[in-house]
Design a protein around this motif. Structure first.
Motif, PDB file in Angstrom:
ATOM      1  N   ILE A   1       0.842  -1.194   0.000  1.00  0.00           N
ATOM      2  CA  ILE A   1       0.000   0.000   0.000  1.00  0.00           C
ATOM      3  C   ILE A   1       0.878   1.245   0.000  1.00  0.00           C
ATOM      4  O   ILE A   1       0.674   2.188  -0.765  1.00  0.00           O
ATOM      5  CB  ILE A   1      -0.930   0.001   1.227  1.00  0.00           C
ATOM      6  CG1 ILE A   1      -1.874  -1.210   1.137  1.00  0.00           C
ATOM      7  CG2 ILE A   1      -1.716   1.303   1.312  1.00  0.00           C
ATOM      8  CD1 ILE A   1      -2.769  -1.391   2.342  1.00  0.00           C
ATOM      9  N   LEU A   2       1.903   1.200   0.861  1.00  0.00           N
ATOM     10  CA  LEU A   2       2.804   2.339   0.954  1.00  0.00           C
ATOM     11  C   LEU A   2       3.518   2.614  -0.363  1.00  0.00           C
ATOM     12  O   LEU A   2       3.648   3.745  -0.805  1.00  0.00           O
ATOM     13  CB  LEU A   2       3.852   2.051   2.030  1.00  0.00           C
ATOM     14  CG  LEU A   2       3.846   3.118   3.109  1.00  0.00           C
ATOM     15  CD1 LEU A   2       3.532   2.492   4.443  1.00  0.00           C
ATOM     16  CD2 LEU A   2       5.175   3.834   3.130  1.00  0.00           C
ATOM     17  N   MET A   3       3.931   1.510  -0.987  1.00  0.00           N
ATOM     18  CA  MET A   3       4.648   1.670  -2.245  1.00  0.00           C
ATOM     19  C   MET A   3       3.722   2.278  -3.293  1.00  0.00           C
ATOM     20  O   MET A   3       4.120   3.140  -4.075  1.00  0.00           O
ATOM     21  CB  MET A   3       5.194   0.323  -2.715  1.00  0.00           C
ATOM     22  CG  MET A   3       6.311  -0.162  -1.808  1.00  0.00           C
ATOM     23  SD  MET A   3       7.486  -1.313  -2.529  1.00  0.00           S
ATOM     24  CE  MET A   3       6.535  -2.437  -3.415  1.00  0.00           C
ATOM     25  N   GLY A   4       2.480   1.831  -3.300  1.00  0.00           N
ATOM     26  CA  GLY A   4       1.496   2.376  -4.232  1.00  0.00           C
ATOM     27  C   GLY A   4       1.328   3.868  -4.022  1.00  0.00           C
ATOM     28  O   GLY A   4       1.381   4.662  -4.962  1.00  0.00           O
ATOM     29  N   LEU A   5       1.168   4.253  -2.718  1.00  0.00           N
ATOM     30  CA  LEU A   5       0.965   5.669  -2.406  1.00  0.00           C
ATOM     31  C   LEU A   5       2.167   6.503  -2.848  1.00  0.00           C
ATOM     32  O   LEU A   5       2.014   7.567  -3.440  1.00  0.00           O
ATOM     33  CB  LEU A   5       0.746   5.845  -0.902  1.00  0.00           C
ATOM     34  CG  LEU A   5      -0.646   5.422  -0.415  1.00  0.00           C
ATOM     35  CD1 LEU A   5      -0.728   5.496   1.106  1.00  0.00           C
ATOM     36  CD2 LEU A   5      -1.732   6.288  -1.053  1.00  0.00           C
ATOM     37  N   LEU A   6       3.344   5.955  -2.587  1.00  0.00           N
ATOM     38  CA  LEU A   6       4.562   6.659  -2.959  1.00  0.00           C
ATOM     39  C   LEU A   6       4.638   6.889  -4.459  1.00  0.00           C
ATOM     40  O   LEU A   6       4.998   7.954  -4.932  1.00  0.00           O
ATOM     41  CB  LEU A   6       5.777   5.833  -2.527  1.00  0.00           C
ATOM     42  CG  LEU A   6       6.409   6.284  -1.219  1.00  0.00           C
ATOM     43  CD1 LEU A   6       7.431   5.261  -0.772  1.00  0.00           C
ATOM     44  CD2 LEU A   6       7.062   7.644  -1.403  1.00  0.00           C
ATOM     45  N   PHE A   7       4.256   5.856  -5.182  1.00  0.00           N
ATOM     46  CA  PHE A   7       4.323   5.933  -6.636  1.00  0.00           C
ATOM     47  C   PHE A   7       3.386   7.029  -7.148  1.00  0.00           C
ATOM     48  O   PHE A   7       3.755   7.864  -7.968  1.00  0.00           O
ATOM     49  CB  PHE A   7       3.954   4.576  -7.248  1.00  0.00           C
ATOM     50  CG  PHE A   7       4.142   4.540  -8.737  1.00  0.00           C
ATOM     51  CD1 PHE A   7       5.424   4.611  -9.275  1.00  0.00           C
ATOM     52  CD2 PHE A   7       3.056   4.453  -9.591  1.00  0.00           C
ATOM     53  CE1 PHE A   7       5.610   4.580 -10.642  1.00  0.00           C
ATOM     54  CE2 PHE A   7       3.240   4.428 -10.970  1.00  0.00           C
ATOM     55  CZ  PHE A   7       4.518   4.486 -11.489  1.00  0.00           C
ATOM     56  N   ILE A   8       2.175   7.034  -6.586  1.00  0.00           N
ATOM     57  CA  ILE A   8       1.199   8.046  -7.005  1.00  0.00           C
ATOM     58  C   ILE A   8       1.720   9.440  -6.676  1.00  0.00           C
ATOM     59  O   ILE A   8       1.666  10.364  -7.486  1.00  0.00           O
ATOM     60  CB  ILE A   8      -0.154   7.783  -6.313  1.00  0.00           C
ATOM     61  CG1 ILE A   8      -0.741   6.475  -6.866  1.00  0.00           C
ATOM     62  CG2 ILE A   8      -1.105   8.955  -6.527  1.00  0.00           C
ATOM     63  CD1 ILE A   8      -1.923   5.954  -6.096  1.00  0.00           C
ATOM     64  N   TRP A   9       2.292   9.553  -5.451  1.00  0.00           N
ATOM     65  CA  TRP A   9       2.828  10.843  -5.034  1.00  0.00           C
ATOM     66  C   TRP A   9       3.915  11.308  -6.003  1.00  0.00           C
ATOM     67  O   TRP A   9       3.987  12.457  -6.410  1.00  0.00           O
ATOM     68  CB  TRP A   9       3.396  10.719  -3.617  1.00  0.00           C
ATOM     69  CG  TRP A   9       4.271  11.878  -3.216  1.00  0.00           C
ATOM     70  CD1 TRP A   9       3.846  13.105  -2.802  1.00  0.00           C
ATOM     71  CD2 TRP A   9       5.686  11.916  -3.204  1.00  0.00           C
ATOM     72  NE1 TRP A   9       4.923  13.906  -2.541  1.00  0.00           N
ATOM     73  CE2 TRP A   9       6.074  13.193  -2.783  1.00  0.00           C
ATOM     74  CE3 TRP A   9       6.680  10.984  -3.513  1.00  0.00           C
ATOM     75  CZ2 TRP A   9       7.397  13.572  -2.657  1.00  0.00           C
ATOM     76  CZ3 TRP A   9       7.997  11.364  -3.389  1.00  0.00           C
ATOM     77  CH2 TRP A   9       8.344  12.648  -2.965  1.00  0.00           C
ATOM     78  N   TRP A  10       4.738  10.341  -6.415  1.00  0.00           N
ATOM     79  CA  TRP A  10       5.866  10.646  -7.289  1.00  0.00           C
ATOM     80  C   TRP A  10       5.369  11.204  -8.627  1.00  0.00           C
ATOM     81  O   TRP A  10       5.863  12.189  -9.147  1.00  0.00           O
ATOM     82  CB  TRP A  10       6.674   9.366  -7.488  1.00  0.00           C
ATOM     83  CG  TRP A  10       7.881   9.504  -8.353  1.00  0.00           C
ATOM     84  CD1 TRP A  10       8.894  10.379  -8.182  1.00  0.00           C
ATOM     85  CD2 TRP A  10       8.179   8.752  -9.509  1.00  0.00           C
ATOM     86  NE1 TRP A  10       9.823  10.215  -9.165  1.00  0.00           N
ATOM     87  CE2 TRP A  10       9.412   9.205  -9.996  1.00  0.00           C
ATOM     88  CE3 TRP A  10       7.531   7.703 -10.174  1.00  0.00           C
ATOM     89  CZ2 TRP A  10      10.005   8.668 -11.116  1.00  0.00           C
ATOM     90  CZ3 TRP A  10       8.134   7.166 -11.287  1.00  0.00           C
ATOM     91  CH2 TRP A  10       9.354   7.647 -11.747  1.00  0.00           C
ATOM     92  N   ILE A  11       4.341  10.517  -9.174  1.00  0.00           N
ATOM     93  CA  ILE A  11       3.778  10.946 -10.456  1.00  0.00           C
ATOM     94  C   ILE A  11       3.208  12.352 -10.342  1.00  0.00           C
ATOM     95  O   ILE A  11       3.476  13.225 -11.163  1.00  0.00           O
ATOM     96  CB  ILE A  11       2.672   9.982 -10.888  1.00  0.00           C
ATOM     97  CG1 ILE A  11       3.269   8.601 -11.074  1.00  0.00           C
ATOM     98  CG2 ILE A  11       1.952  10.506 -12.127  1.00  0.00           C
ATOM     99  CD1 ILE A  11       3.179   8.050 -12.437  1.00  0.00           C
ATOM    100  N   PHE A  12       2.407  12.588  -9.296  1.00  0.00           N
ATOM    101  CA  PHE A  12       1.762  13.888  -9.154  1.00  0.00           C
ATOM    102  C   PHE A  12       2.771  15.001  -8.953  1.00  0.00           C
ATOM    103  O   PHE A  12       2.604  16.102  -9.439  1.00  0.00           O
ATOM    104  CB  PHE A  12       0.750  13.855  -8.007  1.00  0.00           C
ATOM    105  CG  PHE A  12      -0.591  13.412  -8.486  1.00  0.00           C
ATOM    106  CD1 PHE A  12      -1.467  14.328  -9.055  1.00  0.00           C
ATOM    107  CD2 PHE A  12      -0.970  12.087  -8.422  1.00  0.00           C
ATOM    108  CE1 PHE A  12      -2.686  13.923  -9.544  1.00  0.00           C
ATOM    109  CE2 PHE A  12      -2.186  11.668  -8.903  1.00  0.00           C
ATOM    110  CZ  PHE A  12      -3.047  12.585  -9.465  1.00  0.00           C
TER     111      PHE A  12
END
Ligand code: ADP
Ligand code: ZN
Length: 632
Positions: free
Chosen positions: A131-142
């Motif tokens: 879950i954390l990795m997913g959130l991080l990835f989204i944050w990175w894109i944005f």
């Protein structure tokens, strides 16, 4: 030549300070290690009570467990791990799937089962890490998108920067040759950029967007640069294809970015090459349609958004103006359209003059002749021609470009590089007769076809040989007798194969002759109204551009007549050619043998051979026809 510059920084290891991607990478690696650690620990030994027997437990597979269910005395289940003792006291370990039936079976056999649902910190990690990795990835894109929308030059999504500022060398209208009327039209824009206030005082509505349309290499980018250079304002260039990407929303962000940049640097020119990549008509569906539509909308919003006196002029370039969404062409958007034609003969001469100053040219080269022989060449092609010629001159050990270098370069651009000949002698002989056929019939119809430039049996590109014609003027239109003569010339190659080698020896080498003859006949009949059977009805408006386009505005019956007419015209042309060749066998044979001996014959040499035996030439007409290269 497309001039979009991409800043190809490594996508993942962004190296700027404070760049989120490196932080992301560190966290990613740490979490990965943690997950591996957990897997290792649960595999190697678990925080579970052990049985009395300290001997190493035996391993059971899930099917063993199912089979030996009656033997099982105790079982402690922790996730997928199960351990316990068998009835004979042996310790076991197993990896099991959750199976209510199994539990029931064990219970009914009197086994004691305990299920441990407590979680260790590592288990929690196992749940939370993905879950954390997913959130991080989204944050990175944005984060990247924010950077793209608000950030400056050099900071953009995935490290890719869609725009580029022209610096250093200044392009001006002096660098653009042969398209004077287009230059004239664009002078006004320069004037506006220079004297904004003058226009404002009168209340004139100045254009915001200019659409340059025309084939590739006609100088659209060059003109846009020249406008910026003349007005002495910054030039930003982007390409429509930069705005579509794998990530939805990227296009919108990038449009915002370039307009931000333009606003900060106004007055300026914002050039968008290949604008059709964003601005295609909306009805045409493709898989990334929605994203493109959003990008287009954003472009329209931006263009509507800045006021007239901002001093930003958006210049779009396309070779498919007909494909553009009409919304793009409304007032206040790209409401000024300039179509850039391929240069005519005079234009080609001017462009050649411009670039010939940059190379060393032998006095024997006649640039007017070069302009004559380059119908259909764009400015970029002409520049390339002189460059290729210069390269050839160097390779041949010359210090200046000679006529032969130009000849070689032109053939290379038109037909592709010379082929090393690996042909059987009988194929070479057949090619010589094929080309002799073209050359002879062309010479017979000299009154109505373009003069022959040369005939050759040197293979090049896909062609085994060719006969080149050189127009005297740029062709505007053709008479019907010119059409008939050209059809006969096109089919004369195949006719010669049949006349001299027999009907069972004809080859597939006439492919491109047949294609071009069919195209010309179809055009004459369906579009140009030259066939009495169809009359002056435009049966196929698209035919001029694409001979394979289906017949529009035609009933099935008309379509059948069209097919019959094309066939009849081509049959007649083939018969004409065959008849001429049969009646002049000896002359044609001599042409072919000369070709075999010399490989290339000039127009004058061909004329000399043919004029000895020339039979009645039937037609007469104007001397301005097209530039054609009849390849075998
Ligand atoms: P487009 O944008 O229409 O595809 P470009 O402007 O990129 O064409 O043209 C490529 C190159 O060809 C130019 O950089 C220039 O060197 C040359 N060129 C094209 N048209 C002309 C012209 N009319 N005058 C001088 N050079 C030209
Ligand atoms: Zn041919």
């Amino acid at each position: 030549m497309k001039t979009s510059i991409k800043n190809k920084k490594n996508k993942f290891f962004g190296n700027k300070k404070g760049d989120g991607s490196s932080v992301f990478l560190v966290i990613f690696v740490a979490l990965f290690v943690a997950v591996m650690l957990r897997a290792f620990m649960t595999g190697g030994g678990a925080p579970m009570s052990m049985g009395a027997n300290r001997a190493a437990p035996i391993e059971l597979s899930f099917s063993d467990v199912l089979r030996r269910a009656p033997d099982i005395k105790t079982m402690q289940i922790h996730g997928q791990d199960a351990r316990g003792t068998l009835n004979d006291g042996t310790n076991y370990r197993a990896t099991i799937a959750y199976d209510p039936e199994l539990l029931e079976k064990l219970a009914s056999n009197g086994a004691s089962i305990s299920i441990d649902t407590s979680k260790t910190w590592l288990d929690h990690l196992g749940t939370w890490v993905p879950i954390l990795m997913g959130l991080l990835f989204i944050w990175w894109i944005f984060r990247g998108m924010r950077g793209a929308a608000g950030g400056g030059i050099g900071r953009s999504i995935m490290g890719q920067n869609p725009t580029k500022i022209a610096t250093g060398s200044k392009t001006t209208f002096k660098d653009v040759a042969g398209i004077d009327s287009e230059k004239q039209e664009l002078m006004e824009i320069v004037d506006f950029l220079k004297h904004k206030d003058k226009f404002k005082a009168v209340g004139a509505r100045v254009p915001r967007g200019i659409l340059l349309s025309g084939q590739p290499g006609t100088g659209k980018t060059l003109l846009a640069r020249a406008i910026a250079g003349e007005a002495n304002v910054p030039f930003f260039a982007a390409s429509g294809s930069d705005f579509s990407g794998i990530i939805v929303g990227l296009g919108v962000a990038k449009i915002k970015e370039i307009f931000e940049m333009a606003k900060r640097n106004a007055p300026c020119i914002l050039f968008i090459d290949e604008i059709d990549a964003i601005g295609q008509r909306r009805s045409q569906h493709s898989f990334n349609d929605q994203d493109r539509e959003q990008t287009l909308n954003q472009l329209l919003i931006e263009m509507d958004g800045f006021s007239n006196d901002t001093g930003i002029i958006v210049i779009g370039a396309t070779n498919r103006a007909d494909m553009l969404d009409p919304a793009l062409l409304r007032p206040g958007r790209f409401d000024r359209q300039v179509y850039i034609e391929l240069p005519d003969m005079a234009g080609r001469r001017e462009i050649l003059d411009l670039y010939s100053k940059k190379v060393k040219i032998d006095g024997k080269v006649n640039l007017q002749d070069v302009a004559r022989g380059t119908t259909g060449f764009s400015g970029a092609d002409l520049e390339n021609l002189l460059n290729e010629a210069a390269l050839h001159a160097v390779r041949s050990g010359r210090h200046e470009i000679a006529p032969a270098d130009i000849e070689e370069a032109r053939d290379k651009i038109l037909m592709g590089p010379r082929k090393i000949r690996k042909m059987r002698p009988e194929d070479i002989k057949l090619t010589a007769y094929h080309e002799a056929g073209h050359a002879f019939v062309s010479q017979v119809y000299a009154d109505v076809t373009d003069p022959i430039h040369k005939a050759t049996i040197i293979p090049r590109g896909r062609a085994l040989g060719m006969v080149q014609h050189l127009p005297i003027d740029d062709k505007v239109s053709m008479t019907i007798s010119e059409v008939r003569a050209n059809l006969a010339v096109s089919l004369a190659g195949r006719a010669a194969e049949e006349v001299f080698f027999g009907a069972d020896k004809i080859t597939t080498g006439a492919e491109s002759d047949i294609a071009s003859a069919t195209r010309l006949a179809r055009y004459s009949i369906t579009t140009a109204g030259l066939s009495p059977k169809i009359g002056m009805v435009a049966v196929n408006q698209a035919a001029a551009f694409n001979s394979r386009a289906p017949l529009e505005n035609a009933s099935e019956k008309t379509a059948e007549i069209v097919d019959g007419e094309i066939r009849a015209w081509l049959d007649r042309a083939y018969a004409d050619a065959s008849k001429l060749l049969r009646a002049n066998r000896e002359t044609v044979r001599r042409l072919a043998e000369e070709l075999l001996a010399k490989e290339t014959l000039t127009g004058d040499q061909i004329k000399a051979i043919v004029s000895g035996r020339k039979k009645k030439a039937s037609t007469r007409g104007r001397k301005d026809a097209k530039s054609t290269t009849k390849s075998k």
